[in-house]
Scaffold this motif. Structure first.
Motif, PDB file in Angstrom:
ATOM      1  N   MET A   1     -30.126  65.484 -19.900  1.00 12.21           N
ATOM      2  CA  MET A   1     -29.109  66.481 -20.251  1.00 12.21           C
ATOM      3  C   MET A   1     -28.416  66.095 -21.548  1.00 12.21           C
ATOM      4  SD  MET A   1     -25.830  67.871 -18.033  1.00 12.21           S
ATOM      5  CE  MET A   1     -26.799  69.070 -17.114  1.00 12.21           C
ATOM      6  N   ASP A   2     -28.025  67.096 -22.327  1.00  9.51           N
ATOM      7  CA  ASP A   2     -27.299  66.880 -23.569  1.00  9.51           C
ATOM      8  C   ASP A   2     -26.093  65.969 -23.333  1.00  9.51           C
ATOM      9  OD1 ASP A   2     -26.480  67.853 -26.401  1.00  9.51           O
ATOM     10  OD2 ASP A   2     -24.722  68.285 -25.162  1.00  9.51           O
ATOM     11  N   ALA A   3     -25.936  64.939 -24.176  1.00 16.02           N
ATOM     12  CA  ALA A   3     -24.902  63.913 -23.969  1.00 16.02           C
ATOM     13  C   ALA A   3     -23.493  64.497 -23.990  1.00 16.02           C
ATOM     14  CB  ALA A   3     -25.035  62.822 -25.029  1.00 16.02           C
ATOM     15  N   LEU A   4     -23.239  65.444 -24.903  1.00 17.99           N
ATOM     16  CA  LEU A   4     -21.911  66.054 -25.007  1.00 17.99           C
ATOM     17  C   LEU A   4     -21.584  66.869 -23.754  1.00 17.99           C
ATOM     18  CD1 LEU A   4     -19.453  66.417 -26.843  1.00 17.99           C
ATOM     19  CD2 LEU A   4     -20.562  68.446 -27.804  1.00 17.99           C
ATOM     20  N   LEU A   5     -22.573  67.623 -23.259  1.00 19.51           N
ATOM     21  CA  LEU A   5     -22.383  68.405 -22.043  1.00 19.51           C
ATOM     22  C   LEU A   5     -22.161  67.501 -20.844  1.00 19.51           C
ATOM     23  CD1 LEU A   5     -22.391  71.099 -20.520  1.00 19.51           C
ATOM     24  CD2 LEU A   5     -24.887  70.967 -20.432  1.00 19.51           C
ATOM     25  N   LEU A   6     -22.918  66.416 -20.771  1.00 21.92           N
ATOM     26  CA  LEU A   6     -22.765  65.464 -19.667  1.00 21.92           C
ATOM     27  C   LEU A   6     -21.368  64.845 -19.663  1.00 21.92           C
ATOM     28  CD1 LEU A   6     -24.064  63.932 -17.312  1.00 21.92           C
ATOM     29  CD2 LEU A   6     -24.864  62.231 -18.977  1.00 21.92           C
ATOM     30  N   LYS A   7     -20.880  64.466 -20.835  1.00 25.62           N
ATOM     31  CA  LYS A   7     -19.544  63.885 -20.936  1.00 25.62           C
ATOM     32  C   LYS A   7     -18.483  64.885 -20.483  1.00 25.62           C
ATOM     33  CE  LYS A   7     -16.293  61.853 -24.254  1.00 25.62           C
ATOM     34  NZ  LYS A   7     -16.043  61.530 -25.687  1.00 25.62           N
ATOM     35  N   GLN A   8     -18.651  66.131 -20.877  1.00 26.92           N
ATOM     36  CA  GLN A   8     -17.700  67.184 -20.502  1.00 26.92           C
ATOM     37  C   GLN A   8     -17.679  67.373 -18.983  1.00 26.92           C
ATOM     38  OE1 GLN A   8     -18.497  70.904 -22.492  1.00 26.92           O
ATOM     39  NE2 GLN A   8     -17.070  72.051 -21.229  1.00 26.92           N
ATOM     40  N   LEU A   9     -18.849  67.373 -18.379  1.00 29.80           N
ATOM     41  CA  LEU A   9     -18.944  67.602 -16.941  1.00 29.80           C
ATOM     42  C   LEU A   9     -18.408  66.422 -16.120  1.00 29.80           C
ATOM     43  CD1 LEU A   9     -22.489  69.245 -16.792  1.00 29.80           C
ATOM     44  CD2 LEU A   9     -20.308  70.378 -16.347  1.00 29.80           C
ATOM     45  N   MET A  10     -18.486  65.208 -16.684  1.00 33.69           N
ATOM     46  CA  MET A  10     -18.042  64.021 -15.952  1.00 33.69           C
ATOM     47  C   MET A  10     -16.518  63.854 -15.953  1.00 33.69           C
ATOM     48  SD  MET A  10     -20.571  62.509 -14.480  1.00 33.69           S
ATOM     49  CE  MET A  10     -19.878  60.904 -14.075  1.00 33.69           C
ATOM     50  N   GLU A  11     -15.830  64.611 -16.786  1.00 35.74           N
ATOM     51  CA  GLU A  11     -14.368  64.497 -16.839  1.00 35.74           C
ATOM     52  C   GLU A  11     -13.740  64.920 -15.514  1.00 35.74           C
ATOM     53  OE1 GLU A  11     -13.159  66.882 -20.113  1.00 35.74           O
ATOM     54  OE2 GLU A  11     -13.893  65.483 -21.651  1.00 35.74           O
ATOM     55  N   THR A 179     -20.711  76.741 -19.295  1.00 33.37           N
ATOM     56  CA  THR A 179     -19.702  75.928 -19.985  1.00 33.37           C
ATOM     57  C   THR A 179     -19.381  76.476 -21.372  1.00 33.37           C
ATOM     58  OG1 THR A 179     -21.464  74.416 -20.730  1.00 33.37           O
ATOM     59  CG2 THR A 179     -20.276  73.818 -18.730  1.00 33.37           C
ATOM     60  N   ASP A 180     -20.373  77.077 -22.047  1.00 35.13           N
ATOM     61  CA  ASP A 180     -20.127  77.646 -23.379  1.00 35.13           C
ATOM     62  C   ASP A 180     -19.295  78.919 -23.294  1.00 35.13           C
ATOM     63  OD1 ASP A 180     -21.523  75.611 -24.499  1.00 35.13           O
ATOM     64  OD2 ASP A 180     -23.321  76.775 -24.979  1.00 35.13           O
ATOM     65  N   GLY A 181     -19.525  79.709 -22.237  1.00 37.99           N
ATOM     66  CA  GLY A 181     -18.737  80.920 -22.027  1.00 37.99           C
ATOM     67  C   GLY A 181     -18.906  81.967 -23.112  1.00 37.99           C
TER      68      GLY A 181
END
Length: 321
Positions: A1-11, A179-181
């Motif tokens: 998975m894209d690293a930026l998306l993964l970081k966002q989801l882990m918050e 997530t992008d909406g």
């Protein structure tokens, strides 16, 4: 998975922060307004949406519950331990679990390194899928049991598909759209979900399923395909000829399998199509009525309001607010 998306989801979410700072107890009011623990789609889905994506809340056990929608669990990272019906299942990275709205499950608390995504889907979203799923298969059985409450069969499908790249890519695209909406996010999510189901049909060798009562799948699938294509002017008699059955026998079989008559099913499709046209075109109401196969506009107004609790004109007024 894209690293930026993964970081966002882990918050941490607000709910997770509250759980970590206070007593670890599920706030049922966030999930249901009912006495029994039936999680309601209305808590997460806007009234005009059919599909959404939500991160599973960590750090807390979820007691036994079911949903009034179809849920798909997907493990991005870590694992998800749960008891579904009477079966203990540990869902691992890249795996999918489909749950229809008639089955109960309870979930062990996830930890810091676990990331689970839940897809929340209104059963009616799947009606158009039948025209792309040929013959009887596990997916059509699952969808029939989900679309028609009459069956009341609790069912799950466990897909061990972590190695199937096409499926992993489609799941990530659905998550990313949510997530992008973007303006067309839901339309793209519906498209990707349809493609995902087709890919899953191609990977039926990777399914584990619970036992459920069988139903007359061929009749239901063929009837829904027919209604999808001929909702404007289709008739029970024409469908019966196509299926080499008498009209009375087919009528009884449809009612027995779905809990609805042929007339109910075709009316439901016409009203859904009318609502779609009212929301996405500038057609006059009279033109919409004719497009979906009605010739009595007063009758259409009455049944439309019975279903959607508003007239076609009131629906359009809400769209421009």
């Amino acid at each position: 998975m894209d690293a930026l998306l993964l970081k966002q989801l882990m918050e941490l979410t607000e709910e997770e922060i509250e759980i970590l700072s206070q007593e670890k107890k599920v706030r049922k009011d966030l999930y249901t307004s009912q006495r029994h623990f039936i999680i309601e789609s209305e808590k997460f889905l806007d009234k005009n949406k059919m599909i959404t994506v939500r991160k599973h809340t960590r750090f807390i056990d979820f007691p036994k519950h079911r949903h009034n929608y179809i849920e798909i669990n997907y493990v991005v990272k870590g694992k998800l331990k749960q008891k579904v019906d009477n079966d203990s299942i540990t869902l691992k990275k890249g795996e999918l679990l489909f749950l229809n709205q008639h089955i109960e499950h309870e979930i062990e608390a996830c930890g810091d390194d676990d990331l689970i995504i839940n897809f929340i889907i209104q059963p009616l979203f799947f009606q158009f899928i039948f025209q792309y799923l040929n013959g009887e298969n596990i997916i059509t059985e699952f969808l029939i049991n989900s679309l028609f409450n009459h069956t009341q069969n609790g069912q799950y499908l466990y897909y061990s598909v972590s190695e199937v790249e096409e499926i992993q890519e489609l799941v990530e695209k659905i998550i990313k759209e949510e997530t992008d909406g973007s303006l067309m996010a839901e339309s793209k999510m519906k498209l990707y979900m349809g493609l995902l189901l087709i890919e899953l049909v191609k990977n039926t060798d990777k399914i584990t399923k619970n036992q459920s009562a069988s139903s007359q799948h061929f009749i239901v699938v063929e009837s829904l395909k027919y209604i999808e294509e001929h909702y404007r002017n289709g008739t029970l008699q024409e469908l019966a000829q196509h299926l080499l059955q008498s009209s009375s026998s087919l009528s009884k079989n449809i009612k027995k399998a779905t809990g609805f008559t042929f007339k109910d099913l075709i009316q439901e499709k016409r009203l859904m199509k009318a609502k779609e046209l009212l929301e996405t075109t500038d057609f006059s109401v009279r033109t919409v009525v004719e497009e979906v196969g009605y010739d009595n506009i007063s009758y259409f107004y009455r049944i439309f309001k019975e279903k959607y609790k508003k007239t076609p004109k009131e629906l359009r007024k809400e769209l421009v607010k």
